[in-house]
Design an enzyme around this catalytic site. Structure first.
Site, PDB file in Angstrom:
ATOM      1  N   ARG A 163      -4.600 117.109  44.689  1.00  0.00           N
ATOM      2  CA  ARG A 163      -3.887 116.017  45.351  1.00  0.00           C
ATOM      3  C   ARG A 163      -3.982 114.714  44.562  1.00  0.00           C
ATOM      4  O   ARG A 163      -3.205 113.795  44.803  1.00  0.00           O
ATOM      5  CB  ARG A 163      -4.452 115.794  46.763  1.00  0.00           C
ATOM      6  CG  ARG A 163      -4.216 116.967  47.686  1.00  0.00           C
ATOM      7  CD  ARG A 163      -5.026 116.854  48.947  1.00  0.00           C
ATOM      8  NE  ARG A 163      -4.606 115.779  49.802  1.00  0.00           N
ATOM      9  CZ  ARG A 163      -3.645 115.874  50.721  1.00  0.00           C
ATOM     10  NH1 ARG A 163      -3.006 117.005  50.876  1.00  0.00           N
ATOM     11  NH2 ARG A 163      -3.326 114.854  51.467  1.00  0.00           N
ATOM     12  N   TRP A 193      -7.668 108.315  46.438  1.00  0.00           N
ATOM     13  CA  TRP A 193      -6.602 107.930  45.510  1.00  0.00           C
ATOM     14  C   TRP A 193      -6.290 106.476  45.870  1.00  0.00           C
ATOM     15  O   TRP A 193      -5.746 106.210  46.943  1.00  0.00           O
ATOM     16  CB  TRP A 193      -5.397 108.835  45.738  1.00  0.00           C
ATOM     17  CG  TRP A 193      -4.317 108.745  44.728  1.00  0.00           C
ATOM     18  CD1 TRP A 193      -4.291 109.326  43.484  1.00  0.00           C
ATOM     19  CD2 TRP A 193      -3.058 108.064  44.873  1.00  0.00           C
ATOM     20  NE1 TRP A 193      -3.104 109.045  42.863  1.00  0.00           N
ATOM     21  CE2 TRP A 193      -2.327 108.273  43.675  1.00  0.00           C
ATOM     22  CE3 TRP A 193      -2.475 107.290  45.873  1.00  0.00           C
ATOM     23  CZ2 TRP A 193      -1.058 107.749  43.469  1.00  0.00           C
ATOM     24  CZ3 TRP A 193      -1.198 106.769  45.664  1.00  0.00           C
ATOM     25  CH2 TRP A 193      -0.523 107.008  44.472  1.00  0.00           C
ATOM     26  N   HIS A 227      27.792 105.316  26.329  1.00  0.00           N
ATOM     27  CA  HIS A 227      28.016 104.019  26.976  1.00  0.00           C
ATOM     28  C   HIS A 227      26.776 103.133  26.904  1.00  0.00           C
ATOM     29  O   HIS A 227      26.600 102.246  27.733  1.00  0.00           O
ATOM     30  CB  HIS A 227      28.487 104.220  28.418  1.00  0.00           C
ATOM     31  CG  HIS A 227      29.814 104.899  28.488  1.00  0.00           C
ATOM     32  ND1 HIS A 227      31.000 104.254  28.216  1.00  0.00           N
ATOM     33  CD2 HIS A 227      30.143 106.190  28.723  1.00  0.00           C
ATOM     34  CE1 HIS A 227      32.005 105.109  28.308  1.00  0.00           C
ATOM     35  NE2 HIS A 227      31.506 106.298  28.614  1.00  0.00           N
TER      36      HIS A 227
END
Ligand code: AGP
Length: 612
Positions: free
Chosen positions: A27, A76, A508
């Site tokens: 995770r 985290w 482009h």
């Protein structure tokens, strides 16, 4: 995202907690910690910055921590830098309330100010410390016990959370609460387990409870009871997890990612077989009827990351086969856009985890507006699966590597089935074409196996280009959608700057970035666009690009242009993504291995993004 585990039984808790946390490593995390106790001892907390092995060394693999009841966490960082001080578990200053948290508390500043006015002091930068001190405050103020004080805190907290809390005065119990963050509870004879995700529990039990949103659970040694936010008892159904423990192991492969790449034919076969019965598509398991498919005037596909790329491929496929307008949108944009929806629209949310915060919010927005929703989900019982009106489960099994592969492929298979069924029901294809498409789909797993046989060539190529700095993936139509996924794989696990471009758009502006030696992958699986894309490849080659071509067997003229070519078996043009994505996954994987990177757990990334 953060990982939570808990154990309450008769064994020593710390080794079990460390083992559980190791199953949640995928995770993503930057620090970890444990809190353990016995009935007669105070709660002991140990935390460490960095990998789990630092925490294991600090606790002698858990042996140094004594107690049969405990909680663990991998963090985290969201609020506050990665550090031992910010690592969980967090505690009230008297250590009577100790807990771990996954999610984000949006109004933590306001709650902190309230607590500061009541003489609380704070030692960390985390929102978790605020939540636990709020629970501590209510424990003291109302003396109603853990369920009461957690419920009171829940009514004040805005945001998402999965909380596991221990109270000094309740030695043999753990309390759990959740809102919009995943949490699973396993109960065996004499023990209870908690985890953010099923793989951490599979070793002990497959009978699990998915605690509902805004519910509280009280876990004893082998007993569990549930309460709603009004502290009223509620019953939660026990679910049998079908995944076996082996599916969450590496099984002889060096990394989960390469194992999962090889599991793709099975993931696709299983998903197709759950939806195609006796040569006919059967969507009855999802609750979607033929009448529904006839009624919808427009489809919105909403997702994040790779699941969004499935949507991009799906847009081409559904529009072409079923002639229905499809709009694909990133969930993080959709949720704040006040989208124009009508009651004849269908919102499809695609998600492996079923917990991605933005995708869940998008689903809720659609539901608030009264629009029908379908979740294409891999994790059974996850939030999106529970809240969507209809659910189509992909059967990829547990996916551990952060970079998705088999779940992506299973999602594609699900989209093919929907597109073909809608095409038949809406009269866009006849029975003969329908049979032909089903037959092509059935052959995909065997063709995917054939693509995998070519992996050594891609390994060789990846080793040769392991120093690449910039890469471009170009294609048109479905090949553009494939390019997006190939480019994401390259970025997330190999840390190579890469961009995907619609081949005709390159001139482009972006073509000015192409210089001598720039690696460009030209994806040309759509035969009617082959010459168009090939001429764009010639354009970049004449500016010094080194070219990898990816096309169908038979299109050998690509070798006049490409320096290195990978071929895939022919299939119906709508289904080429399933085959073409594999060499691109392998390229990302082998490049990451050649660069010595952490393939399964790339830096800064989390498997399931449960915060905004
Ligand atoms: C893909 O490799 C990533 N791990 C990521 O983009 C992922 O697809 C995204 O976060 C969505 O996750 P979900 O499918 O669980 O919702």
């Amino acid at each position: 995202m953060c990982g939570i585990v808990g154990y309450n039984g008769s064994e020593q808790a710390a080794p079990i907690l460390l083992e559980g946390l190791s199953r949640l490593e995928y995770r993503g995390y930057d620090s970890a910690g444990l809190a353990v106790r016995n009935a007669s001892t105070p709660i002991e907390i140990v935390k460490a910055k960095g990998r789990l092995r630092v925490l294991a060394e600090k606790t002698n693999d858990g042996e140094a921590l004594h107690g049969t009841c405990g909680i663990g966490h991998t963090r985290w960082a969201t609020h506050g830098e990665p550090s031992e001080n910010n690592a969980h578990p967090h505690a009230s200053d008297d250590r009577t309330v100790v807990g771990v948290h996954n999610g984000i508390i949006e109004n933590y500043q306001e709650l902190k100010e309230k607590l500061l006015r009541h003489d609380y002091v704070f030692y960390s930068d985390t929102d978790t410390e605020v939540a636990l001190k709020l629970i501590h405050y209510y424990m003291g103020k109302y003396a109603g016990g853990p369920v009461d004080s957690i419920a009171r805190a829940m009514t004040r907290i805005r945001g998402s959370y999965a909380l596991a809390v221990m109270f000094a005065e309740y030695p043999d119990e753990i309390f759990v609460a959740r809102k919009d963050s995943p949490m699973v509870i396993g109960v065996t004879d004499g023990a209870c387990y908690i985890a953010s995700d099923v793989p951490a529990l599979l070793k002990y039990t497959r009978s699990v409870y998915y605690i509902g949103n805004q519910q509280i659970a009280r876990l004893g040694k082998g007993t569990v009871s549930f309460f709603d936010i009004d502290r009223e008892p509620v019953s939660v159904e026990q679910t049998e997890v079908k995944w076996d423990a082996e599916a969450a192991e590496k099984g002889g492969f060096e990394h989960f990612m390469i194992k999962e790449i090889h599991e793709q034919p099975k993931a696709v076969r299983d998903t197709l077989h759950s939806l195609i019965k006796e040569d006919h598509i059967d969507l009855s398991g999802t609750g979607l009827t033929d009448e529904d498919l006839r009624k919808y005037e427009r489809i919105h596909i909403v997702a994040c990351g790779s699941a969004y790329h499935v949507g991009l491929a799906g847009q081409y496929i559904i529009e072409d086969l079923a002639r229905m307008p499809v709009r694909v949108e990133l969930a993080s944009e959709f949720r704040y856009r006040n989208p124009l929806l009508t009651d004849r629209d269908l919102v499809i949310v695609i998600s492996q985890s079923g917990e991605t915060a933005d995708s869940l919010a998008a689903l809720r927005l659609a539901k608030e507006k009264g629009i029908e929703t379908l979740g294409i989900i891999n994790v059974i019982g996850s939030s999106i699966a529970r809240e969507a009106d209809h659910v189509l489960y992909t059967l990829a099994g547990p996916e551990i590597a952060v970079a998705t592969t088999k779940a992506y492929s299973a999602q594609l298979a699900a989209v093919y089935v929907l597109a073909v069924q809608a095409a038949l029901i809406r009269g866009c294809i006849d029975e003969e074409k329908y049979k032909e498409l089903l037959n092509e789909m059935e052959q995909l797993p065997a063709k995917m196996e054939r693509v995998l046989e070519d992996k050594e060539r891609i390994q060789w190529f990846a080793a040769k280009y392991s120093n690449a700095r910039d890469m471009f993936f170009i294609g048109r139509g479905i090949d553009y959608a494939i390019s997006m996924e190939g480019s994401l794989k390259m970025k997330e696990i190999s840390y190579v700057h890469s961009e995907a471009y619609a081949a005709g758009e390159l001139k482009h502006g972006t073509i000015s970035l192409v210089e001598n030696g720039t690696l460009v992958v030209g994806v040309c699986t759509q035969n009617h666009l082959f010459e168009k894309t090939r001429s764009n490849m010639v354009e970049v080659k004449s500016r010094g690009a080194y070219l990898m071509g990816l096309t169908n067997y038979g299109n050998y003229s690509i070798e006049d242009t490409a320096d290195f070519t990978v071929y895939i078996p022919r299939t119906d043009a709508h289904f080429t993504t399933s085959l073409a994505v594999i060499p691109l996954q392998l390229l990302g994987y082998y490049l990451s291995v050649a660069r010595g990177l952490n393939v399964d757990k790339p830096r800064n990334l989390a498997k399931s993004v449960t915060v905004e």
